[in-house]
Scaffold this motif. Structure first.
Motif, PDB file in Angstrom:
ATOM      1  N   LEU A 128      -1.854  17.925 -27.061  1.00 16.36           N
ATOM      2  CA  LEU A 128      -2.409  17.147 -28.170  1.00 16.36           C
ATOM      3  C   LEU A 128      -3.293  16.017 -27.650  1.00 16.36           C
ATOM      4  CD1 LEU A 128       0.740  17.011 -30.462  1.00 16.36           C
ATOM      5  CD2 LEU A 128      -1.480  17.967 -31.131  1.00 16.36           C
ATOM      6  N   GLU A 129      -2.855  15.380 -26.571  1.00 10.29           N
ATOM      7  CA  GLU A 129      -3.664  14.335 -25.941  1.00 10.29           C
ATOM      8  C   GLU A 129      -4.947  14.932 -25.378  1.00 10.29           C
ATOM      9  OE1 GLU A 129      -4.484  10.531 -25.195  1.00 10.29           O
ATOM     10  OE2 GLU A 129      -2.420  10.995 -25.768  1.00 10.29           O
ATOM     11  N   LEU A 130      -4.829  16.098 -24.755  1.00  6.23           N
ATOM     12  CA  LEU A 130      -5.961  16.755 -24.111  1.00  6.23           C
ATOM     13  C   LEU A 130      -7.060  17.096 -25.107  1.00  6.23           C
ATOM     14  CD1 LEU A 130      -6.798  17.912 -21.281  1.00  6.23           C
ATOM     15  CD2 LEU A 130      -5.885  20.103 -22.072  1.00  6.23           C
ATOM     16  N   GLN A 143      -5.387  20.718 -43.728  1.00  9.57           N
ATOM     17  CA  GLN A 143      -5.780  19.316 -43.840  1.00  9.57           C
ATOM     18  C   GLN A 143      -6.807  18.913 -42.779  1.00  9.57           C
ATOM     19  OE1 GLN A 143      -1.556  17.985 -43.632  1.00  9.57           O
ATOM     20  NE2 GLN A 143      -2.000  16.856 -45.528  1.00  9.57           N
ATOM     21  N   LEU A 144      -7.207  19.856 -41.929  1.00 11.72           N
ATOM     22  CA  LEU A 144      -8.124  19.579 -40.832  1.00 11.72           C
ATOM     23  C   LEU A 144      -9.483  20.213 -41.073  1.00 11.72           C
ATOM     24  CD1 LEU A 144      -5.789  20.325 -37.783  1.00 11.72           C
ATOM     25  CD2 LEU A 144      -6.049  18.167 -39.025  1.00 11.72           C
ATOM     26  N   SER A 145     -10.503  19.664 -40.422  1.00  9.12           N
ATOM     27  CA  SER A 145     -11.831  20.285 -40.442  1.00  9.12           C
ATOM     28  C   SER A 145     -11.820  21.557 -39.599  1.00  9.12           C
ATOM     29  CB  SER A 145     -12.867  19.314 -39.876  1.00  9.12           C
ATOM     30  OG  SER A 145     -12.642  19.119 -38.483  1.00  9.12           O
ATOM     31  N   GLY A 146     -12.882  22.360 -39.736  1.00 19.99           N
ATOM     32  CA  GLY A 146     -12.974  23.591 -38.955  1.00 19.99           C
ATOM     33  C   GLY A 146     -12.977  23.328 -37.464  1.00 19.99           C
ATOM     34  N   GLY A 147     -13.676  22.273 -37.035  1.00 23.02           N
ATOM     35  CA  GLY A 147     -13.709  21.945 -35.613  1.00 23.02           C
ATOM     36  C   GLY A 147     -12.358  21.515 -35.087  1.00 23.02           C
ATOM     37  N   MET A 148     -11.622  20.758 -35.886  1.00 20.86           N
ATOM     38  CA  MET A 148     -10.288  20.333 -35.471  1.00 20.86           C
ATOM     39  C   MET A 148      -9.335  21.515 -35.403  1.00 20.86           C
ATOM     40  SD  MET A 148     -10.136  16.819 -37.706  1.00 20.86           S
ATOM     41  CE  MET A 148      -8.553  16.210 -37.153  1.00 20.86           C
ATOM     42  N   GLN A 149      -9.483  22.453 -36.332  1.00 20.70           N
ATOM     43  CA  GLN A 149      -8.647  23.660 -36.288  1.00 20.70           C
ATOM     44  C   GLN A 149      -8.888  24.436 -34.998  1.00 20.70           C
ATOM     45  OE1 GLN A 149      -8.894  26.092 -39.828  1.00 20.70           O
ATOM     46  NE2 GLN A 149      -8.762  24.308 -41.174  1.00 20.70           N
ATOM     47  N   GLN A 150     -10.153  24.510 -34.568  1.00 15.34           N
ATOM     48  CA  GLN A 150     -10.427  25.236 -33.324  1.00 15.34           C
ATOM     49  C   GLN A 150      -9.853  24.499 -32.125  1.00 15.34           C
ATOM     50  OE1 GLN A 150     -10.799  28.027 -32.660  1.00 15.34           O
ATOM     51  NE2 GLN A 150     -12.558  29.093 -33.467  1.00 15.34           N
ATOM     52  N   ARG A 151      -9.809  23.182 -32.173  1.00 19.53           N
ATOM     53  CA  ARG A 151      -9.179  22.447 -31.078  1.00 19.53           C
ATOM     54  C   ARG A 151      -7.675  22.732 -31.025  1.00 19.53           C
ATOM     55  NH1 ARG A 151     -10.677  16.310 -31.255  1.00 19.53           N
ATOM     56  NH2 ARG A 151     -11.603  16.630 -33.301  1.00 19.53           N
ATOM     57  N   VAL A 152      -7.059  22.893 -32.193  1.00 22.28           N
ATOM     58  CA  VAL A 152      -5.651  23.305 -32.225  1.00 22.28           C
ATOM     59  C   VAL A 152      -5.500  24.683 -31.582  1.00 22.28           C
ATOM     60  CG1 VAL A 152      -3.663  23.839 -33.683  1.00 22.28           C
ATOM     61  CG2 VAL A 152      -5.163  21.924 -34.286  1.00 22.28           C
ATOM     62  N   ALA A 153      -6.416  25.595 -31.924  1.00 26.75           N
ATOM     63  CA  ALA A 153      -6.361  26.952 -31.359  1.00 26.75           C
ATOM     64  C   ALA A 153      -6.531  26.921 -29.840  1.00 26.75           C
ATOM     65  CB  ALA A 153      -7.433  27.827 -32.005  1.00 26.75           C
ATOM     66  N   GLU A 185     -16.706  18.606 -25.843  1.00 23.91           N
ATOM     67  CA  GLU A 185     -15.259  18.415 -25.748  1.00 23.91           C
ATOM     68  C   GLU A 185     -14.604  19.542 -24.948  1.00 23.91           C
ATOM     69  OE1 GLU A 185     -13.728  17.871 -29.673  1.00 23.91           O
ATOM     70  OE2 GLU A 185     -14.798  15.990 -29.988  1.00 23.91           O
ATOM     71  N   LEU A 186     -15.109  20.773 -25.128  1.00 23.24           N
ATOM     72  CA  LEU A 186     -14.558  21.897 -24.376  1.00 23.24           C
ATOM     73  C   LEU A 186     -14.761  21.695 -22.879  1.00 23.24           C
ATOM     74  CD1 LEU A 186     -13.347  24.719 -24.075  1.00 23.24           C
ATOM     75  CD2 LEU A 186     -15.626  25.669 -24.531  1.00 23.24           C
ATOM     76  N   LEU A 187     -15.944  21.240 -22.476  1.00 21.72           N
ATOM     77  CA  LEU A 187     -16.180  21.002 -21.051  1.00 21.72           C
ATOM     78  C   LEU A 187     -15.297  19.888 -20.522  1.00 21.72           C
ATOM     79  CD1 LEU A 187     -20.053  21.377 -20.631  1.00 21.72           C
ATOM     80  CD2 LEU A 187     -18.243  23.027 -20.118  1.00 21.72           C
ATOM     81  N   SER A 188     -15.022  18.887 -21.346  1.00 23.07           N
ATOM     82  CA  SER A 188     -14.118  17.821 -20.939  1.00 23.07           C
ATOM     83  C   SER A 188     -12.708  18.365 -20.707  1.00 23.07           C
ATOM     84  CB  SER A 188     -14.092  16.716 -22.001  1.00 23.07           C
ATOM     85  OG  SER A 188     -13.170  15.711 -21.663  1.00 23.07           O
ATOM     86  N   ILE A 189     -12.251  19.233 -21.614  1.00 18.82           N
ATOM     87  CA  ILE A 189     -10.931  19.856 -21.467  1.00 18.82           C
ATOM     88  C   ILE A 189     -10.896  20.728 -20.214  1.00 18.82           C
ATOM     89  CG2 ILE A 189      -9.349  21.545 -22.491  1.00 18.82           C
ATOM     90  CD1 ILE A 189     -10.385  20.518 -25.265  1.00 18.82           C
ATOM     91  N   TRP A 190     -11.935  21.534 -20.040  1.00 19.52           N
ATOM     92  CA  TRP A 190     -11.999  22.463 -18.895  1.00 19.52           C
ATOM     93  C   TRP A 190     -11.975  21.702 -17.569  1.00 19.52           C
ATOM     94  CZ3 TRP A 190     -16.741  23.574 -15.922  1.00 19.52           C
ATOM     95  CH2 TRP A 190     -16.557  24.607 -15.004  1.00 19.52           C
ATOM     96  N   SER A 191     -12.627  20.549 -17.527  1.00 19.38           N
ATOM     97  CA  SER A 191     -12.667  19.772 -16.283  1.00 19.38           C
ATOM     98  C   SER A 191     -11.277  19.273 -15.884  1.00 19.38           C
ATOM     99  CB  SER A 191     -13.620  18.576 -16.432  1.00 19.38           C
ATOM    100  OG  SER A 191     -13.085  17.601 -17.313  1.00 19.38           O
ATOM    101  N   LYS A 192     -10.392  19.155 -16.862  1.00 19.01           N
ATOM    102  CA  LYS A 192      -9.025  18.695 -16.581  1.00 19.01           C
ATOM    103  C   LYS A 192      -8.079  19.859 -16.294  1.00 19.01           C
ATOM    104  CE  LYS A 192      -9.500  14.605 -19.556  1.00 19.01           C
ATOM    105  NZ  LYS A 192     -10.843  14.865 -20.096  1.00 19.01           N
ATOM    106  N   VAL A 193      -8.370  21.032 -16.872  1.00 24.69           N
ATOM    107  CA  VAL A 193      -7.468  22.182 -16.739  1.00 24.69           C
ATOM    108  C   VAL A 193      -7.812  23.029 -15.517  1.00 24.69           C
ATOM    109  CG1 VAL A 193      -6.643  24.279 -17.884  1.00 24.69           C
ATOM    110  CG2 VAL A 193      -7.045  22.212 -19.227  1.00 24.69           C
ATOM    111  N   ASN A 194      -9.113  23.141 -15.215  1.00 27.10           N
ATOM    112  CA  ASN A 194      -9.599  23.859 -14.022  1.00 27.10           C
ATOM    113  C   ASN A 194      -9.261  25.346 -14.025  1.00 27.10           C
ATOM    114  OD1 ASN A 194     -10.721  21.527 -12.745  1.00 27.10           O
ATOM    115  ND2 ASN A 194      -8.657  20.906 -12.146  1.00 27.10           N
TER     116      ASN A 194
END
Length: 260
Positions: A128-130, A143-153, A185-194
Motif C-alpha cells: 500500500l505504501e509502495l 470508491q476509487l478512480s480507474g487509475g487507483m484501481q489499477q494501482r491496487v491491481a 508511478e509504475l517506473l517508481s514502483i519498478w525501481s524499488k522492486v527490481n
C-alpha cells in the motif's frame, strides 16, 4: 584482457507460433517469434491491435499453449515457472472484487497460499505504501478512480513477490493525463522492486517512456519485425517526452509500421 559478460535470458521464446481454430478456418496469430529478455529488464511488446501481443504474453504466462515453439523462464518451462509463482499478472481491467476492501483485494493471493496473518498484514502495508494507497486501504474498489484501481491491481500482482511482472495494456482505458502519470508511478514502483517487466501496449510513446527495449510486432500474423533499444537515461522524467531523442525514437518506430 577484459572478458565480455555473458547474459542468461530470464525469459526465452524460440520460434513460437500460435494457430487458433475458428468455425470455418484456422488463424495464424503468431508466426515464428523468438525473443530473449534479461533479468531486471523492462521491455514492451508493441504493435497494432490484432498483432498477437496479448497472445504472446499469455503464452509467457502459461495461460495458453503455443502451437509450436519452446518457452523457458528462469531455466524452467513456462508451466514450472507458473507453479513456482514466478509471475505476477496485471490485466487490462483491474478485476477487483467490489465487496472486498482495497487491503483485502491485495491480500487475496496471500490468503489463498496460506500465508500467516502477521506476514500478510506486514506485506500488504508495504505494498500500500509502495503504490501510494495507504490512506485508501479501507475503501472499496467502486470508491476509487480507474487509475487507483489499477494501482491496487499492481499491488495485488506484487503480493507474492514475483520475479516477473506481466502487464497487458493496464492503462489503455485511462485518459492521457492519468496514463502518463501512472507510467511515471509504475517506473517508481519498478525501481524499488527490481523485477523483470513485460508490458503490452499499442502506444509508441508509452513504450518508449517505460522501456529498456521494445519488441515491435507486425500484424496478421504477428511476427517480430524489430527490436528497438531505448537509450534514454534513467530515472525517466516527464520532460523527456519533449526531448529531441524522444521524438527521434517515435519517428523511427513509426517508420517501421509504414506499408505494413
Amino acid at each position: 584482457m577484459a572478458v565480455a559478460k555473458v547474459f542468461t535470458p530470464e525469459i526465452e521464446l524460440e520460434e513460437v507460433s500460435m494457430r487458433f481454430q475458428t468455425d470455418k478456418t484456422e488463424v495464424l496469430a503468431l508466426d515464428n517469434v523468438s525473443v530473449a529478455i534479461q533479468k531486471g529488464e523492462f521491455v514492451s511488446l508493441l504493435g497494432p491491435s490484432g498483432c498477437g501481443k496479448t497472445t504472446l504474453l499469455r503464452i509467457m504466462a502459461d495461460l495458453i499453449q503455443p502451437t509450436w515453439g519452446e518457452i523457458k523462464v528462469a531455466g524452467k518451462t513456462a508451466k514450472e515457472a507458473r507453479l513456482a509463482q514466478k509471475y505476477g499478472i496485471v490485466f487490462q481491467s483491474p478485476v477487483l472484487y467490489d465487496w472486498r476492501k482495497v487491503k483485502d483485494n491485495i491480500t487475496l493471493p496471500l490468503e489463498m497460499m496460506g500465508t500467516k496473518k502477521s506476514e500478510r498484514e506486514s506485506r500488504v502495508d508495504h505494498l500500500l505504501e509502495l503504490v501510494g494507497l495507504k490512506k485508501f486501504k479501507d475503501k472499496y474498489p467502486w470508491q476509487l478512480s480507474g487509475g487507483m484501481q489499477q494501482r491496487v491491481a499492481i499491488a495485488r500482482a506484487l503480493a507474492m513477490e514475483p520475479e516477473i511482472l506481466l502487464m497487458d495494456e493496464p492503462f489503455s482505458a485511462l485518459d492521457e493525463f492519468s496514463r502518463e502519470r501512472l507510467n511515471e508511478e509504475l517506473l517508481s514502483i519498478w525501481s524499488k522492486v527490481n523485477n523483470t517487466v513485460v508490458f503490452v501496449t499499442h502506444s509508441i510513446t508509452e513504450a518508449i517512456f517505460l522501456s529498456d527495449r521494445i519488441f515491435v510486432l507486425s500484424p496478421h500474423p504477428g511476427r517480430l519485425s524489430s527490436v528497438v533499444e531505448v537509450p534514454l537515461p534513467r530515472p525517466r522524467t516527464a520532460d523527456m517526452r519533449q526531448s529531441p531523442d524522444f521524438y527521434e525514437l517515435i519517428s523511427r518506430i513509426r517508420n517501421l509500421f509504414e506499408g505494413v
